[in-house]
Design a protein around this motif. Sequence first.
Motif, PDB file in Angstrom:
ATOM      1  N   ASP A 173       0.807  -1.220   0.000  1.00  0.00           N
ATOM      2  CA  ASP A 173       0.000   0.000   0.000  1.00  0.00           C
ATOM      3  C   ASP A 173       0.841   1.271   0.000  1.00  0.00           C
ATOM      4  O   ASP A 173       0.422   2.297  -0.546  1.00  0.00           O
ATOM      5  N   ILE A 174       2.027   1.221   0.617  1.00  0.00           N
ATOM      6  CA  ILE A 174       2.867   2.420   0.701  1.00  0.00           C
ATOM      7  C   ILE A 174       3.863   2.507  -0.449  1.00  0.00           C
ATOM      8  O   ILE A 174       4.079   3.578  -1.027  1.00  0.00           O
ATOM      9  N   LEU A 233       4.087   6.828  -3.962  1.00  0.00           N
ATOM     10  CA  LEU A 233       4.280   7.939  -3.027  1.00  0.00           C
ATOM     11  C   LEU A 233       5.709   8.471  -3.108  1.00  0.00           C
ATOM     12  O   LEU A 233       6.667   7.702  -3.237  1.00  0.00           O
ATOM     13  N   ARG A 258       7.485   7.952   3.488  1.00  0.00           N
ATOM     14  CA  ARG A 258       6.848   8.413   2.263  1.00  0.00           C
ATOM     15  C   ARG A 258       5.811   9.494   2.602  1.00  0.00           C
ATOM     16  O   ARG A 258       5.152   9.436   3.632  1.00  0.00           O
ATOM     17  N   TYR A 259       5.693  10.453   1.686  1.00  0.00           N
ATOM     18  CA  TYR A 259       4.792  11.583   1.899  1.00  0.00           C
ATOM     19  C   TYR A 259       3.398  11.252   1.372  1.00  0.00           C
ATOM     20  O   TYR A 259       3.237  10.859   0.212  1.00  0.00           O
ATOM     21  N   ILE A 260       2.378  11.402   2.232  1.00  0.00           N
ATOM     22  CA  ILE A 260       0.997  11.135   1.853  1.00  0.00           C
ATOM     23  C   ILE A 260       0.407  12.393   1.217  1.00  0.00           C
ATOM     24  O   ILE A 260       0.412  13.459   1.832  1.00  0.00           O
ATOM     25  N   GLY A 296      -4.921  11.728   0.966  1.00  0.00           N
ATOM     26  CA  GLY A 296      -4.716  10.603   1.872  1.00  0.00           C
ATOM     27  C   GLY A 296      -4.412   9.317   1.128  1.00  0.00           C
ATOM     28  O   GLY A 296      -4.434   9.259  -0.110  1.00  0.00           O
ATOM     29  N   ARG A 297      -4.101   8.269   1.864  1.00  0.00           N
ATOM     30  CA  ARG A 297      -3.795   6.955   1.278  1.00  0.00           C
ATOM     31  C   ARG A 297      -4.303   5.884   2.235  1.00  0.00           C
ATOM     32  O   ARG A 297      -4.062   5.953   3.444  1.00  0.00           O
ATOM     33  N   ILE A 308      -4.914   6.944   5.978  1.00  0.00           N
ATOM     34  CA  ILE A 308      -3.853   7.754   6.561  1.00  0.00           C
ATOM     35  C   ILE A 308      -4.037   9.177   6.030  1.00  0.00           C
ATOM     36  O   ILE A 308      -4.076   9.383   4.817  1.00  0.00           O
ATOM     37  N   GLY A 364      -3.842  12.982   4.648  1.00  0.00           N
ATOM     38  CA  GLY A 364      -2.930  13.616   3.723  1.00  0.00           C
ATOM     39  C   GLY A 364      -2.015  14.618   4.392  1.00  0.00           C
ATOM     40  O   GLY A 364      -2.236  15.033   5.544  1.00  0.00           O
TER      41      GLY A 364
END
Length: 515
Positions: free
Chosen positions: A97-98, A105, A381-383, A387-388, A395, A397
């Motif tokens: 997911d990340i 991301l 990693r920057y959301i 969001g993610r 999570i 944004g």
Amino acid sequence: MTGAAQYALPGTWELVGLCTASYAVYLVISAIYFLFFHPLAKFPGPRWWAVSRIPWAYHVIKGDLWSVLDTLHEKYGEVVRIAPDETTTINPAAWKDIYVTKPVLAKDPYSLTPPLNGAHSLFTAEGDVHRRLRGALVNGFADRALRDQAPIVEGYANQLIARLRREAAKSADGRVNIQRLYGYATFDTVTDLSFGESLLATLEGDSDNDEITAFFLHAKFSTIRNCLSRFSPLDIFLGLFLLGITRKTRERNWRLTTEKISRRLARGDLTGVRSDLLTPLIGKLDETGGVKGTISKAELTTNQLAFVIADCQLTTVALTTATYLLLRDPPKWQRLVDEIRGRFSSDAEVTVQSTQGLEYLEAVINETMRFRHPTPISLPRYIPREGRTVDGRLIPGNTIIGINLQNIQTAPNLWVEPQGFHPERFLPDSDPRYDHRFDRDVKAAFMPFSSGPRNCIGSKVFLAQARMFLAKVVWNFDLVMLGNQEDWLDQKAYLVFEPKPLLVKLRVPGQTTHV
């Protein structure tokens, strides 16, 4: 009373008091916001960490952040808030997911050390630049390339054994600091692969070569600099200070790297003579930096130096840690001895190709990486604003999330006896040496080289060196650890664990005296 007197400006101390009081009110309001109203307020974690970056920075500079995060996960669960705008997770689903799910991301910008020569490496580049650089470099790390590069790795493995014999012969009882010799072997190998020749020839002769430490400086320097970048304007002054005290070392490293690469490029295509990481790039440099799959000379220099620093430190720490863990547990050392000496009838048979498929050797390397990852860092990693979703949980944004390579590999809810060294867990379940209590391990958590389009491009080179050097040492010597060295694992980590001496005795198999 005149108007001027009635409305007199406050004095200096009154202004100081007013500013102090205003700042105190600001801090209180900020703390209340971060604790109760920030989008990450619903995530568990220590309160001081939620309102300020200072606790996080303290442990980064102290070199024990990975250990503290372990404790926080045990207390608060799989997702923990570790800063006003950052969370960390040990959920195996987060790997996809990340780091894999598109859109990919971006890295947290504060985690990136600005390229000192203005040219990006794979570690700092983003988006199209990263894809272009990876496309240019990837052929040097392919399976076919590794087969062609094998003679270089094997040659330095032989030099390592010869140097170990000379070192043992100089000592009355055969004692050797094997960590130092692993460091020499990996440094000579990776610089030869990256620059076309060994940079310092550290395995030659019998003297110590302290110049290698100049290259280890980069990890600590980058860690502290990235940490301080979050504290403006303090980062400006401290950054200039750090740049000042390391300037000569950095300039020397760049000069040596540039000279070696230029000399290798000038030699042209050496097909049939040798193959290295530069071979696929001969005649393909492009200074415009705009063509897909191309790379400029400045970018090449940055990337080769970055790979040397990363590979040398990672491989040295992994080999030394594996040796320590095996010698601390003699039955496991003997299992590896039995496999290697049972497979080969001569030292010459131990090659890059022949060490592939040795299941216990592979399991030892994997378990070493799981138990004590050489780089116990988070991969932040920057959301983006929208969001993610990570394992079904949104999570927010404009925040940061990451997986710490060490924490997810020693989480008690994911691994059986996570703080024990058990190579058997990585054997095939059909292997008679496999222990079925490890069926409950969540192997999906094990991603020692990360995942997705930014995974470690040099993983196969690392594994080739690790298998080759460890197999050669086991074939040639019986090792005994000097003393218990119980505190050996007490090490600080700045991107990588700081190398620590490991004293062992060397004996030739079948002999009662040292080499």
